[in-house]
Design a protein around this motif. Structure first.
Motif, mmCIF file in Angstrom:
data_model
loop_
_atom_site.group_PDB
_atom_site.id
_atom_site.type_symbol
_atom_site.label_atom_id
_atom_site.label_comp_id
_atom_site.label_asym_id
_atom_site.label_seq_id
_atom_site.Cartn_x
_atom_site.Cartn_y
_atom_site.Cartn_z
ATOM 1 N N VAL A 151 0.836 -1.211 0.000
ATOM 2 C CA VAL A 151 0.000 0.000 0.000
ATOM 3 C C VAL A 151 0.865 1.253 0.000
ATOM 4 N N PHE A 152 1.949 1.241 0.763
ATOM 5 C CA PHE A 152 2.814 2.425 0.818
ATOM 6 C C PHE A 152 3.467 2.683 -0.531
ATOM 7 N N LEU A 153 3.898 1.643 -1.230
ATOM 8 C CA LEU A 153 4.507 1.835 -2.550
ATOM 9 C C LEU A 153 3.477 2.370 -3.556
ATOM 10 N N GLY A 154 2.252 1.872 -3.485
ATOM 11 C CA GLY A 154 1.209 2.395 -4.360
ATOM 12 C C GLY A 154 0.889 3.848 -4.072
ATOM 13 N N LEU A 155 0.879 4.219 -2.784
ATOM 14 C CA LEU A 155 0.640 5.624 -2.432
ATOM 15 C C LEU A 155 1.791 6.518 -2.880
ATOM 16 N N GLY A 213 13.316 3.640 -2.258
ATOM 17 C CA GLY A 213 13.664 4.281 -3.523
ATOM 18 C C GLY A 213 12.530 5.136 -4.076
ATOM 19 N N ALA A 214 11.278 4.715 -3.919
ATOM 20 C CA ALA A 214 10.143 5.508 -4.396
ATOM 21 C C ALA A 214 10.032 6.821 -3.633
ATOM 22 N N VAL A 215 10.291 6.802 -2.331
ATOM 23 C CA VAL A 215 10.237 8.036 -1.550
ATOM 24 C C VAL A 215 11.350 8.994 -1.982
ATOM 25 N N ILE A 216 12.560 8.471 -2.192
ATOM 26 C CA ILE A 216 13.670 9.331 -2.624
ATOM 27 C C ILE A 216 13.392 9.930 -4.003
ATOM 28 N N CYS A 217 12.873 9.115 -4.928
ATOM 29 C CA CYS A 217 12.567 9.624 -6.277
ATOM 30 C C CYS A 217 11.409 10.623 -6.245
ATOM 31 N N MET A 218 10.523 10.491 -5.277
ATOM 32 C CA MET A 218 9.444 11.463 -5.161
ATOM 33 C C MET A 218 9.971 12.812 -4.700
ATOM 34 N N LEU A 219 11.020 12.815 -3.888
ATOM 35 C CA LEU A 219 11.592 14.063 -3.393
ATOM 36 C C LEU A 219 12.584 14.668 -4.389
ATOM 37 N N LYS A 220 13.280 13.860 -5.168
ATOM 38 C CA LYS A 220 14.281 14.336 -6.126
ATOM 39 C C LYS A 220 13.760 14.116 -7.544
ATOM 40 N N ASP A 221 13.368 15.191 -8.215
ATOM 41 C CA ASP A 221 12.834 15.084 -9.571
ATOM 42 C C ASP A 221 13.966 15.212 -10.583
ATOM 43 N N ASN A 222 14.802 14.169 -10.598
ATOM 44 C CA ASN A 222 15.941 14.134 -11.511
ATOM 45 C C ASN A 222 16.047 12.726 -12.075
ATOM 46 N N VAL A 223 16.134 12.623 -13.398
ATOM 47 C CA VAL A 223 16.120 11.309 -14.037
ATOM 48 C C VAL A 223 17.355 10.505 -13.666
ATOM 49 N N ILE A 224 18.511 11.127 -13.666
ATOM 50 C CA ILE A 224 19.758 10.409 -13.349
ATOM 51 C C ILE A 224 19.719 9.903 -11.906
ATOM 52 N N VAL A 225 19.256 10.752 -11.004
ATOM 53 C CA VAL A 225 19.145 10.328 -9.602
ATOM 54 C C VAL A 225 18.149 9.184 -9.470
ATOM 55 N N VAL A 228 19.816 5.888 -10.702
ATOM 56 C CA VAL A 228 20.792 5.368 -9.740
ATOM 57 C C VAL A 228 20.102 4.777 -8.519
ATOM 58 N N VAL A 229 19.120 5.514 -8.006
ATOM 59 C CA VAL A 229 18.419 5.029 -6.806
ATOM 60 C C VAL A 229 17.661 3.746 -7.100
ATOM 61 N N VAL A 230 17.003 3.675 -8.251
ATOM 62 C CA VAL A 230 16.236 2.472 -8.593
ATOM 63 C C VAL A 230 17.155 1.285 -8.799
ATOM 64 N N MET A 264 9.571 -8.986 -11.800
ATOM 65 C CA MET A 264 8.564 -8.171 -11.128
ATOM 66 C C MET A 264 9.191 -6.931 -10.488
ATOM 67 N N TYR A 265 10.352 -7.097 -9.846
ATOM 68 C CA TYR A 265 11.015 -5.947 -9.224
ATOM 69 C C TYR A 265 11.498 -4.949 -10.281
ATOM 70 N N VAL A 266 11.922 -5.425 -11.458
ATOM 71 C CA VAL A 266 12.305 -4.523 -12.547
ATOM 72 C C VAL A 266 11.085 -3.731 -13.034
ATOM 73 N N SER A 267 9.927 -4.378 -13.080
ATOM 74 C CA SER A 267 8.700 -3.682 -13.489
ATOM 75 C C SER A 267 8.338 -2.586 -12.494
ATOM 76 N N VAL A 268 8.489 -2.862 -11.219
ATOM 77 C CA VAL A 268 8.208 -1.840 -10.208
ATOM 78 C C VAL A 268 9.211 -0.690 -10.325
ATOM 79 N N GLY A 269 10.488 -1.014 -10.543
ATOM 80 C CA GLY A 269 11.488 0.046 -10.722
ATOM 81 C C GLY A 269 11.213 0.900 -11.940
ATOM 82 N N PHE A 270 10.740 0.279 -13.016
ATOM 83 C CA PHE A 270 10.392 1.056 -14.205
ATOM 84 C C PHE A 270 9.230 2.006 -13.922
ATOM 85 N N LEU A 271 8.254 1.576 -13.134
ATOM 86 C CA LEU A 271 7.145 2.464 -12.757
ATOM 87 C C LEU A 271 7.655 3.645 -11.938
#
Length: 276
Positions: A151-155, A213-225, A228-230, A264-271
């Motif tokens: 649920v947290f990842l979906g949110l 990783g989803a929380v960090i990417c939500m805070l940093k709107d940078n493709v390269i970051v 790397v995080v994913v 499956m984990y690669v699919s989540v990282g792509f999202l």
């Protein structure tokens, strides 16, 4: 002649009172000559040692006029002493009976569930000596932790999306929930020795790095970051799931069990990278 021999002659006395006294004296004399029969005495064996068993049979129980069915129905076992009652409540394994959680306070239940989630998260995601033995690592598995991480990842993905947040959450939740069920069935069909819900719990706990990783990417709107995080979190999740899934199946079928998990984990990282 015979009549005179059978009777005892009485001495003549002038009065009737003397005759009566003579008869009483004869009766007392005859009773004194016949010894009174005394009842036999029971011989009681006497032992010098108190530990020698006695030969006296135990006394018979008193007979009752009530039928046996009535006696068995009315008979109640005597209550055990406190020490015996406490010892009987202990299970043969030595851990005792499980505590009654129906009457405990809600806060105690929440604290117990949170402590279990933290303990399982440490055993699955972080390095520990029990990682090579899935039976010891997830012996006390639960589904609250995996449900919370899904649920947290979906949110987190829905908060990162600029439009159609509800659709993003629905897609992410369906992908993670259905993916965990399909991966568990895949392991079982490959002959894996793992419990169905235990596998669901394992796959759910392995989503914790992707949640970070989803929380960090939500805070940093940078493709390269984000890339790397994913990549780092994807490798972390795969490393967490590897020992459990590989040890559950035959070594010859290890790749067939691990490849769908990695996919499956690669699919989540792509999202996580694609949603903006």
């Amino acid at each position: 002649m015979s009549q005179q021999g059978d009777t005892i002659p009485l001495h003549p006395h002038p009065s009737s009172q003397s005759d009566i006294d003579e008869i009483e004296n004869l009766i007392y004399a005859s009773s004194a000559t016949v010894p009174a029969a005394s009842p036999p005495r029971a011989s009681i064996p006497v032992s010098s040692s108190p530990f020698v068993p006695s030969n006296i049979p135990p006394p018979l129980p008193p007979k009752s006029s009530q039928p046996s069915s009535t006696l068995n129905h009315n008979h109640k076992p005597a209550p055990l002493p406190p020490s015996q009652s406490q010892s009987s409540s202990v299970a043969p394994s030595g851990f005792g009976s499980p505590p009654n959680t129906l009457t405990e306070p809600v806060w105690d239940t929440i604290k117990r569930d949170l402590s279990r989630i933290v303990s399982n998260l440490k055993l699955v995601v972080f390095p520990n000596p029990f990682r090579e033995d899935p039976g010891k690592a997830l012996r006390d598995w639960d589904l609250w932790g995996p449900f919370f991480f899904i649920v947290f990842l979906g949110l987190a993905l829905s908060w990162s999306a600029s439009v159609k947040k509800s659709e993003v959450f629905a897609v992410a939740f369906a992908l993670l929930a259905a993916g965990a069920v399909i991966l568990t069935l895949n392991v079982l069909l490959l002959g894996g020795h793992i419990i169905f819900f235990q596998s669901l719990s394992l796959l759910g706990y392995c989503l914790f790095p992707l949640d970070v990783g989803a929380v960090i990417c939500m805070l940093k709107d940078n493709v390269i970051v984000k890339i790397v995080v994913v990549c780092v979190t994807l490798a972390w999740s795969s490393w967490a799931a590897y020992p459990f899934m590989s040890s559950a199946v035959n070594p010859r079928r290890k790749a067939l069990a691990l490849y769908p998990v990695f996919l499956m984990y690669v699919s989540v990282g792509f999202l996580i990278i694609a949603i903006n």
